[in-house]
Design a protein around this motif. Structure first.
Motif, PDB file in Angstrom:
ATOM      1  N   GLU A 189       0.746  -1.314   0.067  1.00 57.58           N
ATOM      2  CA  GLU A 189       0.085  -0.002   0.063  1.00 57.58           C
ATOM      3  C   GLU A 189       0.578   1.333  -0.153  1.00 57.58           C
ATOM      4  O   GLU A 189       0.627   2.226  -0.615  1.00 57.58           O
ATOM      5  N   TRP A 190       1.963   1.255   0.613  1.00 56.88           N
ATOM      6  CA  TRP A 190       2.936   2.339   0.714  1.00 56.88           C
ATOM      7  C   TRP A 190       3.193   2.613  -0.688  1.00 56.88           C
ATOM      8  O   TRP A 190       3.385   3.905  -0.953  1.00 56.88           O
ATOM      9  N   ASP A 191       4.070   1.771  -1.460  1.00 57.66           N
ATOM     10  CA  ASP A 191       4.261   2.149  -2.767  1.00 57.66           C
ATOM     11  C   ASP A 191       3.339   2.348  -3.741  1.00 57.66           C
ATOM     12  O   ASP A 191       3.313   3.265  -4.724  1.00 57.66           O
ATOM     13  N   ARG A 192       2.120   2.035  -3.470  1.00 56.66           N
ATOM     14  CA  ARG A 192       0.939   2.182  -4.220  1.00 56.66           C
ATOM     15  C   ARG A 192       0.638   3.604  -4.270  1.00 56.66           C
ATOM     16  O   ARG A 192       0.342   4.631  -5.154  1.00 56.66           O
ATOM     17  N   GLU A 193       0.176   4.175  -2.851  1.00 60.00           N
ATOM     18  CA  GLU A 193       0.140   5.379  -2.548  1.00 60.00           C
ATOM     19  C   GLU A 193       1.071   6.534  -3.120  1.00 60.00           C
ATOM     20  O   GLU A 193       0.705   7.433  -3.681  1.00 60.00           O
ATOM     21  N   SER A 194       2.370   5.997  -2.992  1.00 60.42           N
ATOM     22  CA  SER A 194       3.393   7.084  -3.469  1.00 60.42           C
ATOM     23  C   SER A 194       3.425   6.955  -4.954  1.00 60.42           C
ATOM     24  O   SER A 194       3.484   8.149  -5.371  1.00 60.42           O
ATOM     25  N   ALA A 195       3.221   5.990  -5.406  1.00 66.53           N
ATOM     26  CA  ALA A 195       3.192   6.155  -6.982  1.00 66.53           C
ATOM     27  C   ALA A 195       1.993   6.886  -7.402  1.00 66.53           C
ATOM     28  O   ALA A 195       2.122   7.787  -8.706  1.00 66.53           O
ATOM     29  N   ALA A 196       0.772   6.820  -6.758  1.00 67.15           N
ATOM     30  CA  ALA A 196      -0.281   7.488  -7.287  1.00 67.15           C
ATOM     31  C   ALA A 196      -0.137   9.002  -7.213  1.00 67.15           C
ATOM     32  O   ALA A 196      -0.665   9.776  -7.895  1.00 67.15           O
ATOM     33  N   LYS A 197       0.678   9.563  -6.062  1.00 65.84           N
ATOM     34  CA  LYS A 197       0.738  10.939  -5.922  1.00 65.84           C
ATOM     35  C   LYS A 197       1.673  11.477  -7.107  1.00 65.84           C
ATOM     36  O   LYS A 197       1.659  12.666  -7.521  1.00 65.84           O
ATOM     37  N   TRP A 198       2.706  10.555  -7.423  1.00 67.39           N
ATOM     38  CA  TRP A 198       3.748  11.098  -8.405  1.00 67.39           C
ATOM     39  C   TRP A 198       3.139  11.112  -9.954  1.00 67.39           C
ATOM     40  O   TRP A 198       3.590  11.654 -10.966  1.00 67.39           O
ATOM     41  N   ASN A 199       2.226   9.905 -10.105  1.00 62.96           N
ATOM     42  CA  ASN A 199       1.678   9.915 -11.517  1.00 62.96           C
ATOM     43  C   ASN A 199       0.117   9.173 -11.542  1.00 62.96           C
ATOM     44  O   ASN A 199       0.143   7.911 -11.454  1.00 62.96           O
ATOM     45  N   PRO A 200      -0.764   9.936 -10.917  1.00 60.51           N
ATOM     46  CA  PRO A 200      -2.162   9.330 -10.839  1.00 60.51           C
ATOM     47  C   PRO A 200      -2.702   8.705 -12.155  1.00 60.51           C
ATOM     48  O   PRO A 200      -3.530   8.059 -12.112  1.00 60.51           O
ATOM     49  N   HIS A 201      -2.109   8.828 -13.391  1.00 60.86           N
ATOM     50  CA  HIS A 201      -2.371   8.306 -14.542  1.00 60.86           C
ATOM     51  C   HIS A 201      -2.035   7.275 -14.870  1.00 60.86           C
ATOM     52  O   HIS A 201      -2.223   6.349 -15.773  1.00 60.86           O
ATOM     53  N   ALA A 202      -0.831   6.457 -14.109  1.00 61.01           N
ATOM     54  CA  ALA A 202      -0.155   5.334 -14.401  1.00 61.01           C
ATOM     55  C   ALA A 202      -0.780   4.124 -13.829  1.00 61.01           C
ATOM     56  O   ALA A 202      -1.714   4.104 -12.892  1.00 61.01           O
ATOM     57  N   ARG A 203      -1.160   3.145 -14.611  1.00 60.07           N
ATOM     58  CA  ARG A 203      -1.582   1.854 -14.072  1.00 60.07           C
ATOM     59  C   ARG A 203      -0.915   1.160 -13.025  1.00 60.07           C
ATOM     60  O   ARG A 203       0.311   0.853 -13.473  1.00 60.07           O
ATOM     61  N   TYR A 204      -1.515   0.828 -12.019  1.00 60.72           N
ATOM     62  CA  TYR A 204      -0.525   0.057 -10.941  1.00 60.72           C
ATOM     63  C   TYR A 204      -0.937  -1.143 -11.037  1.00 60.72           C
ATOM     64  O   TYR A 204      -2.253  -1.651 -11.076  1.00 60.72           O
ATOM     65  N   HIS A 205       0.064  -2.138 -11.098  1.00 60.16           N
ATOM     66  CA  HIS A 205      -0.202  -3.478 -11.202  1.00 60.16           C
ATOM     67  C   HIS A 205       0.445  -4.240  -9.928  1.00 60.16           C
ATOM     68  O   HIS A 205       1.598  -3.948  -9.659  1.00 60.16           O
ATOM     69  N   LEU A 206      -0.176  -4.889  -9.131  1.00 51.45           N
ATOM     70  CA  LEU A 206       0.379  -5.607  -7.871  1.00 51.45           C
ATOM     71  C   LEU A 206       1.090  -6.996  -8.619  1.00 51.45           C
ATOM     72  O   LEU A 206       0.588  -7.651  -9.149  1.00 51.45           O
ATOM     73  N   MET A 207       2.362  -6.850  -7.891  1.00 55.14           N
ATOM     74  CA  MET A 207       3.070  -8.179  -8.465  1.00 55.14           C
ATOM     75  C   MET A 207       4.059  -8.369  -7.137  1.00 55.14           C
ATOM     76  O   MET A 207       4.757  -7.472  -6.793  1.00 55.14           O
TER      77      MET A 207
END
Length: 457
Positions: A192-210
């Motif tokens: 969740e920590w890296d998901r939230e961080s990535a969303a702050k820096w690029n809300p348009h990127a697709r996040y894939h859990l792996m």
């Protein structure tokens, strides 16, 4: 499907073929590559790998272990410096490979930013989040006293590598990291920590859990209480403040008061050597502080520094230790903790960063309250070290006390410990399942390709 991996290291299997020293870092990449290649006739993937290396004879498309290999020159010893020549070199590799997908592993080095800049179709860039330099910079001093943060040894002055300069290098790397993430159309993460961080820096990127597949040496063996050294603590590394070794050293006197036979074993680079003139000249400010803690706590015979270790040596040390400790100030999902869990050994960790996403406190082992990020404590974020060190002394004592209590609690309740061990192993067998993670990677690649086709129609 042509896939180009951009890695931070030469994969060990490639290094051995080139008669180069193999790195112990990111060993899980070898397992992932092996899974892709073993089933390449089924998945249809042509894998190429690009990596930084030194020397004049850089492989340019040489096939090694069924992978096309491309070495490129980069000074990985100065990852805070961006070299625009990387863009030209990586573009040449891209033009040769003509990949459908570029998969960059990590955001810690300039080559990731260079690749994200030169690859034309950002929706086919997949950026794997490992550590996050931006946030590591904010936590870098890890509650060290201001006096320590400000001190400079001869080695620090000569190398221009004081603690403040080290932190500034993470700031610079974080600047490149955020631009890389802002350019990538896809990111993979595990917490969740890296998901939230990535969303702050690029809300348009697709996040894939792996999740990550660990080094093969850690699948199969199981920790047994009767086979370990009683009251022995294993820490996987401690060669810079973020890894939190100073918390453990401050906690040791309290642990020893309850268990006088307790010992701590620390793998990785040792900063505390002081027996020769060369070691005295080379000691850093952080190393000197660690030496002070060892002396003040009477710990010289209680803490053993093991040096660099192979995967097999690490595994064997886990198996004879009675407890694994992760005292870091900030981590995303440390593979060392995953390895300990997979072996089914007792684990104690600071509840920081992404760790609670992979390790459940009270079920898999014990989480204790660790470093508090400046914004969480109400301190104003200034980008300078003051926000990090203002309350260092009180926090340092608090965290060391929490750490000691957690270790003692684990040893005080053997029945509960056995439950933790079983739960941790089951949890890790799912998180780090090689088959599941391989299938998930193929699914992500397929989704990216589908998205590309959808965009083209």
């Amino acid at each position: 499907m042509k896939v180009l991996w951009l890695c931070n290291i030469i994969l060990p299997v490639i290094a051995r073929q080139l008669h180069l020293e193999a790195s112990n870092k990111e060993g899980w990449l070898s397992g992932l590559a092996g899974a892709l290649l073993e089933r390449r006739h089924e998945n249809g993937i042509e894998l190429s790998v690009a990596f930084p290396m030194q020397g004049n004879e850089l492989p340019e498309g040489q096939e090694i272990s069924s992978m096309r290999c491309y070495g490129f020159p980069e000074n990985v010893g100065c990852p805070e410096k961006y070299d625009e020549n990387l863009e030209h070199v990586l573009k040449k590799i891209v033009d040769k490979v003509k990949p459908d997908i570029v998969h960059c592993f990590g955001t810690e080095y300039p080559h990731t930013l260079a690749m994200c800049r030169v690859f034309p179709d950002k929706d086919r860039v997949l950026l794997g989040l490992q550590g996050l330099c931006t946030l590591y910079a904010e936590a870098y001093f890890a509650d060290l006293p201001e006096k320590v943060v400000s001190s400079v040894t001869f080695r620090d002055w000569l190398k221009q590598d004081s603690l403040r300069q080290q932190q500034e290098k993470f700031v610079l790397r974080g600047n490149m990291e955020r631009e890389s993430i802002s350019l990538a159309g896809n990111v993979t993460g595990r917490t969740e920590w890296d998901r939230e961080s990535a969303a702050k820096w690029n809300p348009h990127a697709r996040y894939h859990l792996m999740n990550e597949t660990l080094r093969p040496e850690f699948y199969g063996p199981v920790w047994k209480e009767e086979g370990c050294i009683p009251h022995s603590i294993f820490v996987s590394q401690g060669d810079y403040p973020l890894k939190g070794l100073h918390y453990m050293l401050l906690a040791m006197p309290k642990i020893l008061a309850r268990y006088p036979d307790a010992r701590a074993y620390v793998a990785g680079n040792s900063l505390v050597g002081y027996g020769t003139l060369k070691q005295k000249v080379k000691i850093s400010a952080y190393g000197r502080y660690l030496r002070k803690l060892l002396k003040d706590g009477g710990l010289e015979e209680k803490v053993v520094f093991l040096g660099k270790m192979s995967a097999e040596q690490m595994r064997d040390r886990y198996l004879i230790s009675s407890l694994f400790l992760c005292p870091s100030a900030l981590e995303n999902s440390p593979n060392s903790l995953g390895e300990a869990m997979l072996l089914g050994m007792p684990c104690v960790s600071a509840a920081v960063g992404g760790i609670p996403s992979i390790f459940t406190g009270g079920e898999d082992g014990i989480l204790y309250e660790g470093f508090v990020m400046p914004e969480e404590s109400g301190a104003e974020k200034t980008g300078s070290s003051e926000a990090v060190t203002d309350n260092a002394n009180g926090e340092l004592e608090r965290i060391a006390g929490k750490l000691a209590d957690a270790v003692i609690q684990m040893w005080e309740h053997p029945d509960r410990q056995r439950i933790y061990c079983g739960n941790a192993r089951s949890h890790a067998e799912n998180t780090h399942n090689r088959g599941i993670n391989y299938a998930r990677l193929i699914e992500i690649y397929t989704d990216i390709m589908k998205g590309r086709k959808t965009a083209q129609t």
